[in-house]
Design a protein around this motif. Sequence first.
Motif, short mmCIF file in Angstrom:
data_model
loop_
_atom_site.label_atom_id
_atom_site.label_comp_id
_atom_site.label_asym_id
_atom_site.label_seq_id
_atom_site.Cartn_x
_atom_site.Cartn_y
_atom_site.Cartn_z
N LYS A 43 -2.58 7.13 20.27
CA LYS A 43 -2.31 7.33 18.84
C LYS A 43 -2.15 5.99 18.15
CE LYS A 43 0.02 11.74 18.22
NZ LYS A 43 1.25 12.38 17.74
N PRO A 44 -2.59 5.91 16.90
CA PRO A 44 -2.34 4.68 16.15
C PRO A 44 -0.85 4.55 15.82
CG PRO A 44 -3.31 6.35 14.73
CD PRO A 44 -3.31 6.92 16.11
N ASP A 45 -0.45 3.34 15.50
CA ASP A 45 0.92 3.08 15.06
C ASP A 45 1.06 3.32 13.56
OD1 ASP A 45 1.89 2.11 17.65
OD2 ASP A 45 0.52 0.42 17.27
N LEU A 46 -0.08 3.27 12.86
CA LEU A 46 -0.10 3.40 11.41
C LEU A 46 -1.47 3.91 10.98
CD1 LEU A 46 1.21 2.73 8.59
CD2 LEU A 46 0.14 0.47 8.81
N ILE A 47 -1.47 4.76 9.95
CA ILE A 47 -2.72 5.18 9.31
C ILE A 47 -2.68 4.73 7.86
CG2 ILE A 47 -4.13 7.14 8.57
CD1 ILE A 47 -3.11 8.63 11.07
N LEU A 48 -3.75 4.05 7.45
CA LEU A 48 -3.92 3.66 6.05
C LEU A 48 -5.14 4.38 5.51
CD1 LEU A 48 -3.32 -0.20 6.25
CD2 LEU A 48 -1.70 1.57 5.58
N SER A 49 -4.98 5.00 4.36
CA SER A 49 -6.07 5.75 3.73
C SER A 49 -6.36 5.17 2.36
CB SER A 49 -5.67 7.23 3.62
OG SER A 49 -6.69 8.00 3.05
N GLY A 50 -7.63 4.90 2.08
CA GLY A 50 -8.01 4.35 0.79
C GLY A 50 -9.01 3.22 0.97
N VAL A 51 -8.99 2.26 0.17
CA VAL A 51 -8.36 2.22 -1.14
C VAL A 51 -9.18 3.10 -2.06
CG1 VAL A 51 -7.75 0.78 -3.11
CG2 VAL A 51 -7.45 -0.12 -0.79
N ASN A 52 -8.53 4.09 -2.64
CA ASN A 52 -9.19 5.07 -3.49
C ASN A 52 -9.61 4.46 -4.82
OD1 ASN A 52 -9.78 8.04 -3.87
ND2 ASN A 52 -8.55 7.64 -5.67
N ARG A 53 -10.74 4.91 -5.33
CA ARG A 53 -11.18 4.53 -6.68
C ARG A 53 -10.43 5.41 -7.66
NH1 ARG A 53 -17.19 5.60 -5.16
NH2 ARG A 53 -16.40 7.58 -5.84
N GLY A 54 -9.50 4.85 -8.38
CA GLY A 54 -8.75 5.61 -9.38
C GLY A 54 -7.39 6.03 -8.86
N ALA A 55 -6.56 6.44 -9.79
CA ALA A 55 -5.18 6.80 -9.47
C ALA A 55 -5.11 8.13 -8.73
CB ALA A 55 -4.37 6.90 -10.76
N ASN A 56 -4.13 8.25 -7.90
CA ASN A 56 -3.75 9.52 -7.28
C ASN A 56 -2.30 9.75 -7.68
OD1 ASN A 56 -5.98 10.59 -5.86
ND2 ASN A 56 -5.78 8.96 -4.36
N LEU A 57 -2.12 10.29 -8.87
CA LEU A 57 -0.78 10.46 -9.42
C LEU A 57 -0.56 11.91 -9.83
CD1 LEU A 57 -0.88 7.37 -11.81
CD2 LEU A 57 0.26 7.50 -9.59
N GLY A 58 0.67 12.37 -9.78
CA GLY A 58 1.03 13.70 -10.25
C GLY A 58 0.24 14.78 -9.55
N ASP A 59 -0.31 15.71 -10.32
CA ASP A 59 -1.05 16.83 -9.77
C ASP A 59 -2.30 16.41 -9.00
OD1 ASP A 59 0.79 18.46 -10.95
OD2 ASP A 59 -0.50 19.06 -12.61
N ASP A 60 -2.81 15.20 -9.27
CA ASP A 60 -4.02 14.74 -8.57
C ASP A 60 -3.85 14.71 -7.06
OD1 ASP A 60 -5.22 14.40 -11.02
OD2 ASP A 60 -5.07 12.21 -11.02
N ILE A 61 -2.63 14.51 -6.59
CA ILE A 61 -2.46 14.40 -5.13
C ILE A 61 -2.79 15.71 -4.42
CG2 ILE A 61 -0.82 12.50 -5.32
CD1 ILE A 61 1.37 14.53 -4.46
N THR A 62 -2.74 16.84 -5.12
CA THR A 62 -3.08 18.10 -4.47
C THR A 62 -4.57 18.20 -4.15
OG1 THR A 62 -3.38 19.28 -6.57
CG2 THR A 62 -1.17 19.32 -5.60
N TYR A 63 -5.40 17.45 -4.86
CA TYR A 63 -6.84 17.46 -4.65
C TYR A 63 -7.32 16.25 -3.84
CZ TYR A 63 -6.32 20.54 -8.64
OH TYR A 63 -5.91 21.54 -9.47
N SER A 64 -6.49 15.27 -3.71
CA SER A 64 -6.91 13.99 -3.16
C SER A 64 -7.13 14.03 -1.65
CB SER A 64 -5.85 12.93 -3.47
OG SER A 64 -6.15 11.74 -2.77
N GLY A 65 -8.35 13.73 -1.25
CA GLY A 65 -8.64 13.56 0.17
C GLY A 65 -7.97 12.33 0.72
N THR A 66 -7.80 11.30 -0.11
CA THR A 66 -7.12 10.07 0.31
C THR A 66 -5.69 10.38 0.72
OG1 THR A 66 -8.47 8.76 -1.20
CG2 THR A 66 -6.45 7.75 -0.42
#
Length: 155
Positions: free
Chosen positions: A83-106
């Motif tokens: 297993k990795p010690d850390l997972i980093l996801s991104g860097v996404n194009r655009g904000a992932n804020l508020g309700d957007d996180i429910t749709y965000s694959g990142t």
Amino acid sequence: MRILLTNDDGYHAPGMAVLEAIARQLSDDIWVCAPAEEQSGAGHSLTLSRPVRIRQHGEKRFSCSGTPTDSVMMAVGKIMPEKPDLILSGVNRGANLGDDITYSGTVSAAIEGALAGVPAIALSQVYATEGMADSIPFAVAEAWGEKVLRPLLDY
């Protein structure tokens, strides 16, 4: 420290190169497993109706025919010897804020890592002008990524 990198914009997305540059400031044991194609808006979906294919692009570098969640599951469960010690996801194009996180694959890729018991962080880059396609200016993420992550990892 073994770090897994993923995203929802696809293996070849410019944000992945930025994420890798940030991660290399933290470790030299970097693994990549990201969707083969754009998966923005996939949320925490899984691929259930077709086989998930893995393609190796080099040592510790893979793409996955499925979603960001599939990519993390395949990397942690099948590809990586430990297993990795850390997972980093991104860097996404655009904000992932508020309700957007429910749709965000990142964000969902980071959540999947956390569900697997691995500390995980999603990174996104806000930008002012829409319609920039792949020419997003990632200067802020490049300048601040490591500075923000290091104190979290030292905690």
